[in-house]
Design a protein around this motif. Structure first.
Motif, mmCIF file in Angstrom:
data_model
loop_
_atom_site.group_PDB
_atom_site.id
_atom_site.type_symbol
_atom_site.label_atom_id
_atom_site.label_comp_id
_atom_site.label_asym_id
_atom_site.label_seq_id
_atom_site.Cartn_x
_atom_site.Cartn_y
_atom_site.Cartn_z
ATOM 1 N N GLY A 12 0.807 -1.229 0.000
ATOM 2 C CA GLY A 12 0.000 0.000 0.000
ATOM 3 C C GLY A 12 0.831 1.265 0.000
ATOM 4 O O GLY A 12 0.391 2.308 -0.469
ATOM 5 N N HIS A 13 2.046 1.163 0.524
ATOM 6 C CA HIS A 13 2.863 2.374 0.657
ATOM 7 C C HIS A 13 4.104 2.330 -0.222
ATOM 8 O O HIS A 13 5.147 2.844 0.149
ATOM 9 C CB HIS A 13 3.158 2.631 2.140
ATOM 10 C CG HIS A 13 1.877 2.812 2.895
ATOM 11 N ND1 HIS A 13 1.176 4.006 2.904
ATOM 12 C CD2 HIS A 13 1.113 1.925 3.571
ATOM 13 C CE1 HIS A 13 0.053 3.845 3.585
ATOM 14 N NE2 HIS A 13 -0.012 2.594 3.998
ATOM 15 N N HIS A 14 3.967 1.691 -1.396
ATOM 16 C CA HIS A 14 4.986 1.938 -2.424
ATOM 17 C C HIS A 14 4.396 2.995 -3.349
ATOM 18 O O HIS A 14 3.179 3.060 -3.552
ATOM 19 C CB HIS A 14 5.436 0.643 -3.127
ATOM 20 C CG HIS A 14 4.620 0.194 -4.293
ATOM 21 N ND1 HIS A 14 3.440 -0.508 -4.151
ATOM 22 C CD2 HIS A 14 4.811 0.333 -5.632
ATOM 23 C CE1 HIS A 14 2.955 -0.789 -5.352
ATOM 24 N NE2 HIS A 14 3.756 -0.278 -6.262
ATOM 25 N N GLU A 16 0.701 13.750 -0.688
ATOM 26 C CA GLU A 16 1.437 13.174 0.439
ATOM 27 C C GLU A 16 0.516 12.218 1.199
ATOM 28 O O GLU A 16 -0.636 12.522 1.477
ATOM 29 C CB GLU A 16 1.924 14.279 1.382
ATOM 30 C CG GLU A 16 2.801 13.723 2.490
ATOM 31 C CD GLU A 16 3.371 14.800 3.398
ATOM 32 O OE1 GLU A 16 3.523 15.952 2.947
ATOM 33 O OE2 GLU A 16 3.636 14.474 4.568
ATOM 34 N N CYS A 17 1.049 11.063 1.532
ATOM 35 C CA CYS A 17 0.285 10.017 2.232
ATOM 36 C C CYS A 17 0.386 10.202 3.748
ATOM 37 O O CYS A 17 1.296 10.862 4.243
ATOM 38 C CB CYS A 17 0.852 8.659 1.819
ATOM 39 S SG CYS A 17 0.050 7.252 2.563
ATOM 40 N N THR A 18 -0.540 9.579 4.482
ATOM 41 C CA THR A 18 -0.487 9.583 5.959
ATOM 42 C C THR A 18 0.863 9.039 6.446
ATOM 43 O O THR A 18 1.347 9.430 7.503
ATOM 44 C CB THR A 18 -1.581 8.650 6.528
ATOM 45 O OG1 THR A 18 -2.746 8.796 5.717
ATOM 46 C CG2 THR A 18 -1.908 8.948 7.965
ATOM 47 N N CYS A 19 1.465 8.129 5.668
ATOM 48 C CA CYS A 19 2.740 7.540 6.086
ATOM 49 C C CYS A 19 3.907 8.504 5.861
ATOM 50 O O CYS A 19 5.007 8.268 6.351
ATOM 51 C CB CYS A 19 3.003 6.234 5.340
ATOM 52 S SG CYS A 19 3.613 6.458 3.649
ATOM 53 N N GLY A 20 3.680 9.605 5.113
ATOM 54 C CA GLY A 20 4.735 10.577 4.869
ATOM 55 C C GLY A 20 5.295 10.549 3.454
ATOM 56 O O GLY A 20 5.871 11.528 2.992
ATOM 57 N N GLY A 57 2.603 9.932 -3.087
ATOM 58 C CA GLY A 57 2.043 9.119 -4.173
ATOM 59 C C GLY A 57 1.881 7.634 -3.910
ATOM 60 O O GLY A 57 1.933 6.824 -4.843
ATOM 61 N N CYS A 58 1.647 7.251 -2.633
ATOM 62 C CA CYS A 58 1.456 5.823 -2.329
ATOM 63 C C CYS A 58 0.234 5.262 -3.058
ATOM 64 O O CYS A 58 -0.776 5.958 -3.223
ATOM 65 C CB CYS A 58 1.226 5.621 -0.829
ATOM 66 S SG CYS A 58 2.692 5.959 0.138
ATOM 67 N N VAL A 59 0.287 4.010 -3.431
ATOM 68 C CA VAL A 59 -0.810 3.364 -4.157
ATOM 69 C C VAL A 59 -2.115 3.425 -3.346
ATOM 70 O O VAL A 59 -3.202 3.604 -3.894
ATOM 71 C CB VAL A 59 -0.422 1.919 -4.564
ATOM 72 C CG1 VAL A 59 -0.259 1.001 -3.389
ATOM 73 C CG2 VAL A 59 -1.400 1.340 -5.549
HETATM 74 ZN ZN LIG Z 1 1.861 5.825 2.288
#
Ligand SMILES: [Zn+2]
Length: 307
Positions: free
Chosen positions: A164-166, A174-178, A181-183
């Motif tokens: 999910g976070h590649h 920006e994703c919650t993970c930082g 463009g995460c999938v």
């Molecule tokens: Zn992410």
């Protein structure tokens, strides 16, 4: 109190971004009882989970000999701690120790939630007799697990297949993970709903179920949002297949319950992306056979390894 002394029972836990499912499962993989508690941004998640586990076990009237936990990532299998991106109050949360104390056993094992699905599909689901495949959960979050050369591949920390976070768009949001463009930002159920709302889709009950219903009745915004999500997932899937040179994918999770309106678009985009890598041939895209219980069965199978 032991209801049936011949059978031994396991506690299976599937911790996702919206809820944690728990089940008492017999060693011949029959679900005796199950329930769930909300996760995500809820308060007192552990306290609620602890109470539900106690109630579930006492209601089942059995002894638990081992616990298997599949959790949204990231996780750390060497410390037994989890930090799910979508459960902000749990950072380095000692889930293995907590369950060990709660159940009174040292037989507690942890893996990723999509790894649990992958394990279950390989043993009793859509991945039987397949030596190499990517297992996936597409739901509130998006996760992956790898089955390579006939075995689960965990990686160093247990996060191999952290799908999910590649990133599929280095200039994206920006994703919650930082990361950028995460999938998951494009392909999860809630993100497809958000994108439809931004484009003008309106619903009294804005969730993926109603979005897919709208798409079925021909709503062009709903169809486009689902197509964009399916394409994002397809790009991510083919990235992994190319890197590993494998061509089977098993997809589970709430989003595939939408049926053909989602699946046909996913199949179309997966095959379209894969055609550029001649070595992949036709991708063998399969739906999970175990549906919403895949994570629980996988957690139970993981627990059995402790036997
Ligand atoms: Zn992410």
């Amino acid at each position: 109190m032991t209801q049936n002394s011949a059978a031994q029972h396991l506690l299976a836990v599937d911790i996702g971004a919206t809820k944690a499912a728990i089940a008492v499962i017999s060693d011949d993989l029959k679900i005796i009882n199950q329930t769930s508690v909300p996760t995500g941004s809820s308060e007192n998640i552990w306290e609620n989970l602890e109470k539900s586990v106690k109630d579930l076990i006492s209601h089942s009237g059995v002894d638990i000999f081992a616990v298997g936990i599949g959790s949204a990532g990231p996780i750390n299998i060497s410390t037994g701690e989890i930090s799910p991106v979508n459960i902000p109050t749990w950072r380095d949360f000692p889930i293995v120790e907590n369950f060990s104390n709660l159940i009174g056993t040292s037989k507690v094992k942890l893996c990723g939630d999509a790894v649990a699905l992958t394990l279950a599909e390989s043993k009793i689901g859509a991945g039987q007799k397949v030596d190499n495949f990517l297992g996936m959960v597409v739901s509130t979050g998006v996760g992956g697990g790898l089955f390579l050369n006939g075995k689960i591949h965990n990686g160093i920390s247990g996060n191999a297949g952290y799908f999910g976070h590649h990133s599929i768009s280095f200039e994206g949001q920006e994703c919650t993970c930082g990361r950028i463009g995460c999938v998951e930002l494009y392909a999860s159920g809630p993100m497809m709903v958000d994108s439809a709302i931004k484009d003008g889709w309106k619903s009294d009950n804005a969730n993926f179920e109603s979005l897919s219903e709208a798409a079925r009745t021909g709503d062009p915004i709903a169809i486009q949002s689902i197509e964009n999500g399916a394409k994002a997932l397809a790009v991510g899937i083919v990235n992994v297949l190319e890197i590993l040179d494998i061509n089977t994918v098993i997809v589970g999770g709430g989003v595939i319950k939408a049926g053909a309106i989602y699946w046909n678009l996913l199949e179309k985009h997966v095959q379209a992306e894969a055609r550029f890598a001649k070595f992949l041939q036709k991708v063998d895209l399969r739906q999970s056979k175990l549906s919403s219980d895949a994570g629980l069965f996988g957690a139970a199978l993981l627990a059995m390894d402790n036997h």
